[in-house]
Design a protein around this motif. Sequence first.
Motif, PDB file in Angstrom:
ATOM      1  N   ASN A  94      42.858  34.188  47.109  1.00 40.01           N
ATOM      2  CA  ASN A  94      41.944  33.771  46.034  1.00 40.01           C
ATOM      3  C   ASN A  94      40.629  34.539  46.075  1.00 40.01           C
ATOM      4  OD1 ASN A  94      41.012  32.676  48.361  1.00 40.01           O
ATOM      5  ND2 ASN A  94      40.658  30.621  47.557  1.00 40.01           N
ATOM      6  N   PRO A  95      40.707  35.879  45.978  1.00 32.15           N
ATOM      7  CA  PRO A  95      39.448  36.621  45.881  1.00 32.15           C
ATOM      8  C   PRO A  95      38.744  36.237  44.586  1.00 32.15           C
ATOM      9  CG  PRO A  95      41.283  38.038  45.331  1.00 32.15           C
ATOM     10  CD  PRO A  95      41.874  36.754  45.807  1.00 32.15           C
ATOM     11  N   PHE A  96      37.422  36.340  44.566  1.00 34.74           N
ATOM     12  CA  PHE A  96      36.686  35.965  43.356  1.00 34.74           C
ATOM     13  C   PHE A  96      36.863  37.057  42.316  1.00 34.74           C
ATOM     14  CE2 PHE A  96      34.073  33.875  46.784  1.00 34.74           C
ATOM     15  CZ  PHE A  96      34.729  32.666  46.638  1.00 34.74           C
ATOM     16  N   PRO A  97      37.461  36.717  41.175  1.00 40.69           N
ATOM     17  CA  PRO A  97      37.898  37.734  40.220  1.00 40.69           C
ATOM     18  C   PRO A  97      36.741  38.481  39.571  1.00 40.69           C
ATOM     19  CG  PRO A  97      38.221  35.548  39.315  1.00 40.69           C
ATOM     20  CD  PRO A  97      37.788  35.360  40.726  1.00 40.69           C
ATOM     21  N   THR A  98      35.578  37.869  39.504  1.00 46.27           N
ATOM     22  CA  THR A  98      34.490  38.535  38.800  1.00 46.27           C
ATOM     23  C   THR A  98      33.679  39.445  39.717  1.00 46.27           C
ATOM     24  OG1 THR A  98      33.148  36.583  39.222  1.00 46.27           O
ATOM     25  CG2 THR A  98      34.233  36.717  37.097  1.00 46.27           C
ATOM     26  N   MET A  99      34.077  39.539  40.999  1.00 47.55           N
ATOM     27  CA  MET A  99      33.281  40.326  41.933  1.00 47.55           C
ATOM     28  C   MET A  99      34.062  41.553  42.408  1.00 47.55           C
ATOM     29  SD  MET A  99      31.690  37.422  44.385  1.00 47.55           S
ATOM     30  CE  MET A  99      31.072  35.869  43.755  1.00 47.55           C
ATOM     31  N   GLY A 108      30.182  35.086  50.796  1.00 47.20           N
ATOM     32  CA  GLY A 108      29.828  33.946  51.630  1.00 47.20           C
ATOM     33  C   GLY A 108      28.329  33.857  51.870  1.00 47.20           C
ATOM     34  N   PRO A 143      36.988  46.148  41.256  1.00 50.63           N
ATOM     35  CA  PRO A 143      37.210  44.698  41.196  1.00 50.63           C
ATOM     36  C   PRO A 143      38.247  44.268  42.236  1.00 50.63           C
ATOM     37  CG  PRO A 143      37.924  45.785  39.163  1.00 50.63           C
ATOM     38  CD  PRO A 143      37.241  46.808  39.978  1.00 50.63           C
ATOM     39  N   ARG A 159      36.442  38.114  54.102  1.00 51.19           N
ATOM     40  CA  ARG A 159      35.388  37.298  53.492  1.00 51.19           C
ATOM     41  C   ARG A 159      34.988  36.164  54.428  1.00 51.19           C
ATOM     42  NH1 ARG A 159      37.267  34.759  47.919  1.00 51.19           N
ATOM     43  NH2 ARG A 159      38.257  33.281  49.314  1.00 51.19           N
TER      44      ARG A 159
END
Lengths: 255, 364, 323
Positions: A94-99, A108, A143, A159
């Motif tokens: 679940n990487p942050f999609p907008t980063m 973090g 991305p 992360r």
Amino acid sequence: MTQLSAQDINVWFGQRHVLKDVNLLFPEREVTALIGPSGCGKSTFIRTLNRMHELIPSAGLGGKVLLDGVDIYEPSVDPVGVRLRVGMVFQKPNPFPTMSIKDNVLSGLKLASRKHADPNGLVETSLRRASMWNEVKDRLGDPALSLSGGQQQRLCIARSLAMDPDVLLMDEPCSALDPGSTRRIEETILELKEEMTIVIVTHNMQQAQRVSSQTAFFLAEDGNPGQVVEFGSTDQVFNQPVDLRTNDYVNGHFG
Amino acid sequence: MEKVAAMPIDPTPVARPKNAEPWKQISLSGIVTIVLASTVPLATGLLAMVLGLRFELALLFVFLPVQLLLGVLAGRRFSGKRGQADAILQIFVIFFAMSVVVLLVSVVWSVVERGSAALSWQFITQNNVYISGQTSLEYGGLGHAIIGTLLIVLLSTIVTVPLGIATAVYLTETTGKTRSTVRTLIQALSGLPSVVAGLFIYAMFIASGLTQYVGWAGSLALIPLMLPTVTRVAEESLLLVPQELRNGALALGSSAWKAFWLVTMPAAKSGLITAVLLGVARIIGETAPLLVTTFAANNTNLNLFDGSIATLPTYLYTFIASNFDTAVQRAWGAAFVILILVAILFIAARVLSRKKTAKKAGKK
Amino acid sequence: MAETQPAPIERRSLRAKPFSKADRAFFKSATWAANSSIVLVSLIFIFLMWRSWPAFESQGVDYIFGSTWDNNPENLVMQIGPMLWGSILVSTIGVVLAVPMAISLAYFIVFMANDRFGKIATVMVDLLAALPSVVLGLWGLLIFSPVAAGWAEMIYQGLGFIPIFDNSSGNFLRSPFIAGWVVAVMIVPIIASVTREIFSQLDRDLISASLALGAGRWSTFRRVILPTSGGGIVGGVLLGLGRALGETVAIFFVLNLVFEVNWFNILEDQGGSVASMILAKFGEAGQDEVAGLMAAGVVLFVVTLFVNMIASFIVAKAQPWRK
């Protein structure tokens, strides 16, 4: 010296009793594997260890989780502080999609409002520890979703490592990955255990044998709440199980 | 060129997996039905012209029966009694769906055709001072109404958007006890008659002597109408953000606030913007609530806190009932401008949501 | 296993209380904003009730059932019976006209059209929903009314012997029939989008199974689709009905408001609508008469609230997956 232990953990969802009297001790710098058939409560249990459990609306809990002797469920304990020390990697990457990749590693710090003297260095060390620095060092600005599934999962590990946790919880981290990626994550785990305590939920018996030094076998029978049937060194649980049901399970007779 | 010509068009369609969406596969009788549906109107139109019948009558009394007859025959020929019933169903479905298309096209086309005739640079920049229904179209315009609409809608938006998004956050991100009550009330508000929203503000501020007709009262009256749209769309877009992302953030030691601000909200960004756009589109043409709270004005008023302000809908309203041609043309012009504004908002919302789905599909 | 004691295990309180100040502010503002909708609805009710109470008090039950409106300030009589019935009549006509169009459109989008056509039709539905009612009023008055009056006249000539199609005035403009059509155009997109949503959530396997068993489209529709989605469609229709009852400006232009109950002569050029009446009378109303109009607002609010509550309850029940 970090010691994590669960004492008499009981879990309910609404009125349904799903875990009963779980007592486990997680020694420092060792990997503990939690195995058992689906629905036996191992994932539920691992979520109690960093207070992710309480985010489910109907969740109920009995017992204590001691981190260095302090019960993390005491009213005076900030769950955010607990989660800073006890990191977690989920089943699905679940990487942050907008980063970007880099921002994901540093997310973090941002999320917990921490500062770091050398963010670029931290990105490199974290990605190195997750053994993916060489793959992504030239495209840190891309991305995060441009990575493959296995890379995404290792990014999630990186992360967590950036926050320098004492304990790392892994909830079936390889179940969505191909064998190659699984292999690499297992190597990462073996490297990481030199530095931190690791708890891993897995369905894969070979994986448990490869990475863990002790194993707990969870089982929920016929609508009864899940319980730890057997807990001991990995070698003993797999090769000389005391309980017949453990024997059946590790030899592939059910589940 | 050569190559294309050399390649004969394969008469048999590309084989699809037999079990893929069978309800969408168009059977032979379906094809015949559709061919009939598309050729028969032409014949009907010609027949109608020859006989001097009105178009919609021809549609109802000639086209539909002929179509039904042929469809039934075709259906029976290909699959017996079952085909007959299916043909009737399909023809009625197409007929009714086409009626909606005809109505929509009629509305849009009449507004575009007549409205564009009224449009000129002076019409969209000048105001309505010294203009009556008889004044030639070369004088005056609705510039003051465009500004008024933008100002009033802007104030409503400034108040409603934070409120609506915060409500959506409450519904999706918290475990508050009053969630179902709030959801029900928002749903109830979405059915609030617009004139009642106007009366409410009138009763609260104007009837009690707190103020005269004034711009901000109009903005307030639009809030209950905009709120449900913004909340519902925002809630839906927040629900689309996978729970794993929130968990991922929280597991990193994030506070709930930071997790929302840095992870959930950016992930739902285009949906939230869509919520705002659709909310604005919902209120930009509202007339009744403005008539009872800010009324209309002829001059250009830039102050929401002093006196009546003209808006496009009230401008339209004041000219619509007149018998003079120029007045009616002004009304059409206003309708056209409203339609353009709605279309811009609408297209922007579409583009945003398309981009989002494209991104998702591309990255999967 | 050790002997299991049935002694209850202590269950700890898991109130996940926000710890940081920012979190507390975050949750508090969300809660505050959400609860403001409760405040908003109560305020609407309180202020309208307060301002309209004099009218309810002076007019009594006849406010609803009587059919006179006399704005002579000496002897104010305000009764909205014909308007209330007119609202119901016009909305009913609108629903009857809109339902076949809306359901057909939804069926076409979900079960017949390929993806591209389906998308175009979906955009169309949304666009129709975004048309402001004043624009539809303009269209209804200047473009549609003459055409529909022609239809009405023809219906009268053909079927005038049936009482509801009777027309004694010879004028076919500004009738409930025409207003019903305009309302239908407004509510088609509402009903269509709810129905489409429900159709598209149907169990595809069920439909494939039915078709695989040799059932045609028609029997699949009647025996599989309708029984499972009927409830949701009824809810969507009620949502449309709520919108129709509250429609103001568009009806104002295309309907002749007359304070005499027109029970069912839908082609006659007289009808009523509570919302439009408020708009029509508001400009010239004195203070006492405004109270009467506020009262009409209250009636309208209560009726639409009631219809909407039932509608959203039914829709929510028909869509258990949206929780």
